[in-house]
Enzyme design. Structure first.
Site, PDB file in Angstrom:
ATOM      1  N   ASP A   1       0.823  -1.216   0.000  1.00  0.00           N
ATOM      2  CA  ASP A   1       0.000   0.000   0.000  1.00  0.00           C
ATOM      3  C   ASP A   1       0.854   1.262   0.000  1.00  0.00           C
ATOM      4  O   ASP A   1       2.037   1.236   0.334  1.00  0.00           O
ATOM      5  CB  ASP A   1      -0.922   0.024   1.220  1.00  0.00           C
ATOM      6  CG  ASP A   1      -0.148   0.028   2.538  1.00  0.00           C
ATOM      7  OD1 ASP A   1       0.855  -0.706   2.639  1.00  0.00           O
ATOM      8  OD2 ASP A   1      -0.543   0.773   3.453  1.00  0.00           O
TER       9      ASP A   1
ATOM     10  N   GLU B   1       0.292  -1.442   5.419  1.00  0.00           N
ATOM     11  CA  GLU B   1       1.303  -1.088   6.417  1.00  0.00           C
ATOM     12  C   GLU B   1       1.020   0.296   6.975  1.00  0.00           C
ATOM     13  O   GLU B   1       1.142   0.554   8.168  1.00  0.00           O
ATOM     14  CB  GLU B   1       2.702  -1.096   5.759  1.00  0.00           C
ATOM     15  CG  GLU B   1       3.840  -0.858   6.730  1.00  0.00           C
ATOM     16  CD  GLU B   1       4.358   0.573   6.777  1.00  0.00           C
ATOM     17  OE1 GLU B   1       5.242   0.850   7.588  1.00  0.00           O
ATOM     18  OE2 GLU B   1       3.863   1.431   6.034  1.00  0.00           O
TER      19      GLU B   1
HETATM   20 ZN   LIG Z   1       6.813   2.359   3.846  1.00  0.00          ZN
END
Ligand SMILES: [Zn+2]
Length: 485
Positions: A79, A146
């Site tokens: 992401d 993340e």
């Molecule tokens: Zn990163």
């Protein structure tokens, strides 16, 4: 037709990065990018797995003759943070990121570029594809989400990975190896409030604002002031000299930010206003002087408030609340004894909201050492016991304790020196990283994080240094070869 990747080296890495730019992949929307990774694995005849949350792992066999080498994991997150300038028309859910080269850098046109961590993914894909590299058995781990909660790393099953050595490709400073991060956990305090009918006539608002705030981990050692602490300090001093009634208090709005603003509504008699105002101004001037190097925009106001003023805190409650806030820890608690300038443990007095019968106070603490994190949370809990408040301490996320004696780190340092005739830097960060979670899920996992140079990630100014990508690739190839020996 010219393209971003034309002429850039290594070409297969940039070609994959260019493909990634075309696939929308904000946090929570990684499906299409996962499909691209899977289709690349299938095209290369590599086996792959995808778990329920969307994490993907691809396996590549060792170069012939190196199948006895220890298996190595290359990891990155799928992401990206999607931010754009307000004057830019861009739909992150369907538009491709438009990138351009400016001097030595590649960057997007008014949006985040997603080189964090797209360039890490592109290098994994290039390693998957590249038959000229020498390496042992490899696993490529691609995690989801993340940036908003480390969700992907959190949901990995222990059977997902085989390797015990992990190269995380999500660092942003070429030539520096990250070997640790902080774990974090909050304390949610319920401070009971007793009220009485008011006697003061005038309602005034004491407000501290204009502070810099910032990230409660990365900026905690920058000497920035905490608006809630300053407010508590001024109120505590004033309560020793004046009688007024505290009606409510508000400060901070994010758990992971240093509070920039805080205010309190006070009831007082008209004849006190001028003296109290002068007293507060003098107290604030001292604070301003203390913080003059960092908090240049710090402001204070004491003005009539139109807030609700039906009831006020009892004298005992208001004294206890102010003392409690003044006593709660905030800031750096300990520096790392071996790694220069690394904060090991810190805590942020993040939020206060007052309601009719209680105040809600949130502290967020961090440490790269689990027992130190527990210790600072215990100190907060102990203060709550003294202050007759109750505290809830939900489980946080784990840190990654720096291991200066890691065998993987030793190899990487040697390879770096041999390749570039230069010592790499060894650092750790005072914030959460996926390696913290991975290390907890896979005990004994030896991990180091590195990457090319990226500036201003998470903002439309994000840019990646083109030359550092080539250097990073050269190093990565040398490391894989050394680990295959
Ligand atoms: Zn990163």
């Amino acid at each position: 037709m010219s393209s971003l990747s034309q002429g850039l080296k290594p070409s297969h890495l940039w070609k994959h990065f260019e493909q990634i730019l075309k696939i929308p992949h904000c946090s929570g929307n990684e499906k299409a990018l996962g499909d691209y990774i899977v289709s690349t694995a299938e095209r290369l005849n590599l086996s792959w797995k995808r778990d329920k949350i969307g994490n993907v792992v691809v396996a590549k066999k060792a170069t012939p003759g190196h199948d006895k080498a220890e298996s190595v994991i290359l990891q990155g997150h799928m992401d990206m943070v999607c931010e754009k300038n307000s004057d830019v028309v861009h739909d992150f859910s369907q538009d491709a990121i438009k990138a351009e080269i400016k001097g030595e850098w590649a960057q997007a046109k008014g949006t985040t570029l997603g080189s964090d961590n797209g360039i890490g993914l592109a290098s994994s894909l290039a390693v998957m594809e590249d038959m000229s590299l020498v390496h042992g058995p490899l696993e490529f781990l691609f995690t989801v989400d993340e940036e908003t909660g480390l969700t992907g790393a959190n949901k990995i099953e222990s059977s997902f990975l085989k390797g015990k050595k992990l190269l995380n490709l999500d660092s942003e400073d070429e030539g520096a190896f990250t070997i640790g991060c902080a774990g974090g956990a909050d304390s949610e305090i319920n401070f009971p409030l007793k009220r009485k009918t008011r006697s003061g006539q005038e309602l005034y608002r004491l407000k501290i604002h204009g502070l810099r705030g910032g990230h409660s981990g990365l900026d905690i050692n920058q000497g920035r002031a905490n608006a809630i602490k300053l407010l508590a300090r001024m109120l505590w001093q004033a309560l020793k000299k004046f009688s007024f009634e505290l009606v409510r208090m508000e400060g901070g709005n994010k758990r992971n930010a240093i509070p920039r603003e805080a205010w309190a509504d006070l009831l007082l008699e008209p004849d006190q206003i001028q003296d109290l105002s002068i007293f507060l101004r003098k107290a604030f001037e001292k604070i301003q002087f203390e913080h003059k190097a960092v908090e240049k925009q710090a402001k204070f106001s004491f003005e009539k408030s139109d807030g609700e003023k039906e009831s006020a805190l009892t004298p005992e409650t208001q004294a206890n609340l102010v003392s409690f806030l003044l006593s709660l820890p905030h800031g750096v608690i300990a520096m790392h004894p071996e790694i220069k300038e690394l904060v090991e443990t810190s805590t942020n007095l993040a939020i206060i909201h007052t309601f009719q019968d209680h105040a809600q106070i949130i502290c967020s603490s961090r440490s790269s050492v689990a027992s130190s994190l527990e210790a600072i949370r215990n100190a907060i809990a102990a203060l709550c016991e003294l202050g007759k408040a109750t505290v809830t301490q939900p489980e946080g996320y784990p840190g990654w304790t720096p291991n200066l004696h890691s065998p993987l780190l030793k190899t990487l340092k040697e390879v770096y020196k041999k390749t570039f005739q230069k010592e790499p830097e060894v650092v750790a960060v005072h914030a959460g990283l996926e390696c913290g979670i991975i290390g907890e899920k896979f005990p004994g996992m030896d991990m180091v994080s590195f990457g090319p140079t990226i500036e201003h990630p998470h903002s439309p100014e994000e840019r990646i240094h083109i030359g550092s990508v080539e250097k990073f690739w050269k190093f990565l190839a040398a490391v894989l070869s050394e680990l295959a020996a």
